[in-house]
Motif scaffolding. Sequence first.
Motif: not given
Lengths: 277, 130
Positions: A55, A58-59, A62-63, A65-67, A69-70, A72, A95, A98, A109, A162
């Motif tokens: 878990h 993921r943080t 996320t940083a 991937i998002t940076h 994508e910004i 891209r 990705r 992830l 889990r 799901e």
Amino acid sequence: MTRLDTAADAPAKLQAAPSEAHAVLEARLKEAIVEIAELRARDSLKTQFLANISHDLRTPLTAVITHAEILRDGILGDLSPQQMESVRGIISGGRQLLSQVGEILTYARGAANQLTLVPTRFAIRGVLEEVSSLNESLLKKKLISLSVESEPSLPPVMADREKVAHVVGNLLGNAIEFTPSGGHVWVRAARRQGDGPPAILVEVGDTGLGIAPEHHELIFREFAQVDSSASRAHHGTGLGLTIARKLVELHGGRIWLESELGTGSRFFFTVPIEQTP
Amino acid sequence: MSDREPAHALVIEDSAAVSGAMRILFESAGHRVSVAASVAEALSVGTNDPAELVLLDLTLPDGNGLSLVEPLRAAGCKTVVALTGHDDAETRAKCLAAGCADVFVKPVPARELVARSAKWLQSSANPPSV
């Protein structure tokens, strides 16, 4: 017991020796029970650690991937074609990582019995189509054809949508992974025939490498690899089938396969039509 | 949005790398962005300068982000959207029950987040008459 001295004291000796052996066995058994409890406790700590760490991963992901994508999406200006290629590499690697982290989290889990079902009523056909379309680009890249079929007028199932999609995704992912270029994979749903509570039978089949019958049970076990060189050549966490089995069994269903080396594989699982108690 | 004040977006997120990305995204879409890295900081920013849009991380160093939904809305923040690392139906249900307008699993694709934010801001400007 080495020898019997006299006939008279024989019964006493016979009793004394087994009770001594019994005491030793009992003590050993107690030790073993304590050891098992300790190992279980450690195993569950490790599982919890695995869940926490996946878990937490993921943080930062996320940083990343998002940076990327910004960049891209040209939000900070246009990129040269080489820069764009490099940024796309970061996104696709991120990705992929992830999704692997997500698999480890689901596995952990499941092992800790922390997975809960949120059942709803839905048509299985929609899930099959959705999961298939997610794999479209991979199928195109590997030149593998895919067919999605379902028996007409199938009743809806009562399940966690799901998680059923997750099972289909893992089975289809495997089918594509282990089918050589030019092959065929299929996904089918039909009403299950025979006894037992009413259920839908889902089949995910391929014309790929196939699996020897002696490995049919083994491949569902965690950390088990049929051929470690083959799994290294293929991607993934190797937990896909273990997770699929866990999710199917949570629904009270069954998962199995029919396959022989060189003939392709057909994986089957059942999804209940009515909620299982 | 040229003749209006830029909308205020409050990003509640304890990872500076993630909130930095959110800042770039929302500023590029023409919003004014504040960042809070804890429950305490979020309460202080949100009550002093209520935001039209709140992007809420659930796991914060000093508590659960969901505890913020009610006080922030009471302080005048309009739309609260949860961005979570937990990809499960249970978390989603909890967020919606707590009053979030929507729930997204991180990382939300950058393009989608910007497109959605326009929709959220529009709906917070014209609240549905329910």
